[in-house]
Each structure stands twice: as C-alpha cells, then as structure tokens.
Design a protein around this motif. Structure first.
Motif, PDB file in Angstrom:
ATOM      1  N   LEU A 284      22.296 -34.274  -0.657  1.00 21.55           N
ATOM      2  CA  LEU A 284      21.577 -33.525   0.379  1.00 21.55           C
ATOM      3  C   LEU A 284      22.557 -32.818   1.309  1.00 21.55           C
ATOM      4  O   LEU A 284      22.378 -31.653   1.666  1.00 21.55           O
ATOM      5  N   PHE A 285      23.608 -33.521   1.689  1.00 22.48           N
ATOM      6  CA  PHE A 285      24.648 -32.976   2.567  1.00 22.48           C
ATOM      7  C   PHE A 285      25.323 -31.788   1.890  1.00 22.48           C
ATOM      8  O   PHE A 285      25.514 -30.718   2.488  1.00 22.48           O
ATOM      9  N   VAL A 286      25.670 -31.975   0.606  1.00 25.81           N
ATOM     10  CA  VAL A 286      26.384 -30.939  -0.149  1.00 25.81           C
ATOM     11  C   VAL A 286      25.534 -29.681  -0.288  1.00 25.81           C
ATOM     12  O   VAL A 286      26.031 -28.555  -0.170  1.00 25.81           O
ATOM     13  N   SER A 287      24.242 -29.861  -0.534  1.00 23.47           N
ATOM     14  CA  SER A 287      23.352 -28.715  -0.695  1.00 23.47           C
ATOM     15  C   SER A 287      23.360 -27.822   0.542  1.00 23.47           C
ATOM     16  O   SER A 287      23.407 -26.592   0.433  1.00 23.47           O
ATOM     17  N   THR A 288      23.326 -28.427   1.716  1.00 27.72           N
ATOM     18  CA  THR A 288      23.340 -27.645   2.953  1.00 27.72           C
ATOM     19  C   THR A 288      24.670 -26.937   3.146  1.00 27.72           C
ATOM     20  O   THR A 288      24.712 -25.788   3.598  1.00 27.72           O
ATOM     21  N   LEU A 289      25.767 -27.586   2.790  1.00 31.01           N
ATOM     22  CA  LEU A 289      27.073 -26.915   2.860  1.00 31.01           C
ATOM     23  C   LEU A 289      27.099 -25.684   1.955  1.00 31.01           C
ATOM     24  O   LEU A 289      27.569 -24.612   2.350  1.00 31.01           O
TER      25      LEU A 289
END
Length: 572
Positions: A284-289
C-alpha cells in the motif's frame, strides 16, 4: 517416478542368475556372471526405459518439481510389470502394469503395497470425496479379477503444516466495523533475542478493514481461478469487460518455497515466522509512492473476502480471508479497455523472445532503470523476472515499445533483526536478502535477484545516465510524498512501523546516488552487448584514452544506431 520393479533398478538374486526373466518369465537361461553385469548396467546406466537413464532422470526431475508445490496428487503409470502403490511425500504414485505380463518387484522406502501377480488398480472417489485404490488380481480358477485389497489415498500428516490465512482477532468491535490482524506472529522476549522483533507489531495489531462487495467493486467481479506463487495464495477475478483482478492473501505460506526434504513441522514453523520480516501492508505504501512517478503499477486495497455463494467452488478456502485486491494489467482486443490502451501485455520470458526476434522490439530503458532505482530505494530485493509484466505499445507495423510493470511487493522494507537474521545478513550469509535500514549496506545482495535481468536490459546506460535518472526519481519522491504514503497504511500502524519506514526512506534518499553509482560499477565489470536473431553490424573503436566505444547497427543500415556506449578500463 519411483518403482520397486525392474525398470526402477530393483532385482533379487534370481535376476542375477536368470537376467532375461524380467522380460520373458519362462526364459530361464542361466548366466550368473553376465546376469550381475546386466543388472548393474540397468541400475546405473540403463536403457531409455530405465529410471537410471539420463533422459528418464530429467523427466522424473521435471515431474518432481511440479509435484513439490502440491499435495494429494495421484500419479498414475503402467511402466512396470507389477502392481505398486507408493507414497511420494504428500502425494501418491500408482503403478498398474501387470495386466498382461508380470515380473518381480521389491520393497522401497516408498512402498505401501506391491504385488507381481496379474491384475490392475482401480481408483474410486467415494461420496465423502475420499479417494481410494482397489487392487484386483486375476484368479485363474474363477477366470475373473477378484478384489484383493482397498487402500485409502489421503494423508493427514501434512494437515498440521497448513497455515490459517484468515485471522479474525478477539478485538472485534462491531459498532465500528470488525477488526482483523494480518497474522499471529507474537513472540516472547527470549524468542525475539534470536529471531527479532521484525514487524510483529504490525502483523498483530488489529486493524479495521471493509468487506469486499463482489457486486459493486469495479462494476462487479467474478472469480475464475486460483493463483499464487511460492508464498502467496490468490484468487483471480474478471469483470464484465474481461479485465483481470487478483485477491492476494496478506499472510503467507512459505512451505512451498522449502525443498521438499525440509518440509517438516519445525522447519516450517521457522520459515513461517520469517513472514514477519515482511511488512503486511508494504504494498500500500509503495503504491502511493509510485503514484508520484510515471512507473506503471497496481493500486491494492485491503479487504475481507465475503462468505458469499458468488465465490462458488472457492468459497470454502477464501471466505473470510484477509487480503489485497488489485488490478492486473490486461490485454484486450478493444484497446480502449485494455490496460493503458496497450496492444500487448507480456511476461519477461515472452519479452525476451520479442527482443531477440527483432531490433524493432525494444523496452523503455530509462523507465526500467527508474523502476530499478526505485526498488533499491525501498529495499525490494525480490525483483526476479516473474515479478514483472511488460506493457507493449506498437510504434509502427512491426515494432513495439515495452514499458515495465513491477508487481508483487511482498519484500519491501524487509526488517531483519535478532541474532539469526544478523548472521543471515552478513556477506557470507544469505546472498539475496537485505535489511531495510536508513543507510544502504549491501547493494549487491539487494539487487542480486534482478542482476541478470539488469545486465541484459540496461547494458546501454552510461553512469551519467544512471545518475540523471536517480536525480529525477529523487525529485519525484519528495518528503511530502513519503508522508502521504504513510497515510495509505491502516491508521492503527501509521504511528509505529509507518513512522519508522517514513524516516528511513527520507534518509535513504540522501544516499541514493552513491548506491546507484555502486550498482553501476557492479554491473559494469562485465557487460554483454546482445544482438537479435536478425543480422546486425557491430563497430568497435579503441579510443586514445584506452576507452572502447561499441556501436551496433542493422547490417545494411548504419543510419539507425541500436546500441552506443563507451566502456572505460577502470569500470569494465
């Protein structure tokens, strides 16, 4: 696979004295010395039909590789002159080969039943879904086949190795929505001394998660088949337009990644605990980055799978499962509905074939380099070739430009503390894992799984180009973008592991250029300049500085440069 018969290399003393009885039972030619040599030949070198032959060994190895990922599979064969039921780890093999001819058969460590009498084996599925094998032997007096024995083919020994993937916590609060935990990875202080604190707090923290509505999400989706890799279980869906989606379990089952000889309870428990080195919500974190870049990617969302009849045959296994739903890049005939209006969606192996086929097929090198620099920034060491898709756009009547689509972010932000992981993270330890820290400590181990992929696809980039792309990515992944990415985590973990990851990422940004320069030096020691199956012309010039410039053209057309790079003696 396995056999106690003559093709499996098993022979009793009569086989050494009467070597031809295996094929012709009535041939009692007495050849004691030759019989021993003949038996040893069959056991160690073999004919094309013997298990010991190189061809047969390759065949067996291929089948074993497939079987290692499954259990309760029945392998049926008739390549013997006997009847056997054998146990193959969590699977079974049936040999029913004595219908017309019989020969000696010996016990092996896998043998459940054996008989050299004429007969056959019949498989039956009972109303309870239990599978049994019935052995029928020929009775000469009655001139019919008589049931001799019934053998159940179901093993409960592997049941304790399974891991519950849907874990509803004891902290359920219906008035604000049910809360769930990713997995039960609690550990005592003593255990943490050896196996670390890892991300145990994130895994065991109850979080509020919505239930997936199969009728409304993406306009309604329907399950069509199971999927998954060595650790993740997934269920694949399609919508009314044919677009594909995948629901991936948050928790993992790493037993399939273990060699079959190590699949015992103790080893499995240790391997299962290693799941806590992963952050359950890292994707989830990576997707936003990645939203801040032009790199294609999925946008996973957390859901609980409903206990719905719409799941059909998958209901029992997936109902109540805690997982992530994300789109899969889909190639459709209607380009307006195809992912990014693309003409093609290819695997890495399929991409290789396209690149080798013609120089008109090529990748967006700068974008792939940026994706790999991003992997290094976030500490994702598991970027092997199966973790990529390639989105193709036709440039003219024959050529296609392919852009990378990274997927499966299970190992981002890996946390490995404790004595066990401290030793594993040494240079002489596990070669392809890397602990996610504020500073880069092991670029080689961080990039090892994608090393061959990078050497093939990024061999044309100079150091300056690498650093330009790194600077561009650094400008896109700002501190405010990182702060925003933390808010994509469930709110219950943002102030804990989310905050730690956020601070580490901001510090890693300052050392990114040096890490990329180190990686450039690593893959520039030996460089492969690869042509295609078409005819190309390579022009190699040694420069006055002892540097070497390599250019590649089409054989009869030097106006279009396919490759151009200058190599320096202190790098290559």
């Amino acid at each position: 696979m396995v056999s106690g018969g003559i093709y499996g290399g098993n022979a009793h003393v009569l086989g050494h004295l009467f070597p031809y009885t295996h094929d012709k039972p009535n041939n009692r030619t007495f050849l004691p010395f030759y019989g021993t040599l003949y038996t040893k030949y069959r056991q160690n070198i073999g004919t094309a039909q013997d298990f010991s032959s190189p061809e047969y060994k390759t065949y067996i190895a291929d089948i074993e590789k497939v079987l290692s990922d499954h259990h309760d599979v029945i392998v049926c064969s008739s390549h013997e002159y006997d009847i056997e039921v054998l146990k193959l780890n969590n699977n079974y093999q049936i040999i029913s080969g004595s219908f017309l001819k019989s020969a000696q058969v010996s016990n092996t460590e896998n043998t459940i039943y054996k008989n050299k009498a004429a007969g056959f084996i019949k498989l039956e599925i009972l109303p309870s879904n239990q599978l049994i094998s019935k052995v029928f032997l020929y009775d000469k007096k009655a001139n019919e086949f008589i049931l001799e024995q019934t053998i159940p083919l179901h093993d409960d020994e592997h049941a304790d190795l399974s891991v519950e993937l849907s874990l509803k916590s004891d902290y359920s609060e219906p008035e604000i929505g049910s809360k769930y935990i990713g997995g039960n990875y609690q550990a005592s202080k003593f255990k943490q001394l050896f196996f670390g604190s890892l991300y145990r707090d994130a895994w065991t923290q109850p979080v509020e998660i919505p239930t997936l509505d199969l009728d409304t999400v993406f306009g309604g989706i329907t399950p069509n088949k199971m999927g998954g890799g060595l650790q993740t279980i997934s269920l694949k869906f399609k919508d009314k337009d044919g677009k594909k989606y995948a629901f991936r379990s948050v928790n993992k089952t790493p037993i399939k990644s273990l060699p079959k000889e190590f699949r015992i309870s103790l080893v499995n428990e240790i391997a299962q605990d290693m799941t806590a080195t992963q952050h359950p919500y890292g994707a989830l974190f990576v997707s936003t980055l990645l939203d801040a870049t032009e790199i294609y990617h999925g946008n996973p969302k957390l859901y609980i799978m409903p206990d719905s009849p719409k799941l059909g045959e998958f209901r029992k296994q997936f109902a109540g499962m805690f997982g992530m739903l994300e789109t899969k890049p889909t190639q459709l005939d209607d380009l307006s509905k195809s992912y990014q209006n693309a003409n093609k969606v290819k695997s890495t192996i399929s991409l290789y074939k396209k690149l080798y086929n013609s120089p008109k097929n090529h990748i967006d090198t700068a974008l792939y380099a940026k994706a790999r620099i991003f992997d290094i920034l976030i500490g994702d060491w598991d970027r092997h070739q199966d973790n990529w898709k390639w989105i193709g756009f036709k440039q003219d009547s024959t050529g296609t430009l392919y852009k990378p689509y990274p997927k499966d972010r299970d190992h981002v932000f890996s946390k490995m503390d404790g004595l066990f992981y401290y030793l594993a993270n040494r240079e002489w330890g596990i070669a392809f894992r890397e602990n996610f820290q504020a500073k880069f400590t092991g670029v080689k181990s961080l990039t090892l799984k994608a090393h061959h992929l990078d050497r093939m696809l990024l061999s044309g980039l100079s150091k300056d180009r690498w650093l330009d792309i790194a600077n561009d990515l650094n400008a896109q992944i700002t501190d405010s973008v990182i702060d925003l990415a933390n808010t994509s985590f469930p709110k219950e973990v943002q102030a804990h592991s989310g905050k730690v990851i956020t601070e580490k990422l901001k510090q890693r940004k300052t050392g990114l250029n040096q890490a990329i320069e180190d990686y450039y030096k690593l893959i520039s020691k030996e460089v492969d300049v690869i042509g295609t199956n078409q005819a190309e012309f390579f022009k190699v010039n040694r420069l006055s500085s002892n540097a070497v410039n390599v250019k590649m053209y089409k054989k009869n057309d030097t106006t279009e440069i396919l490759f151009d790079r200058t190599f320096y003696p202190n790098e290559t």
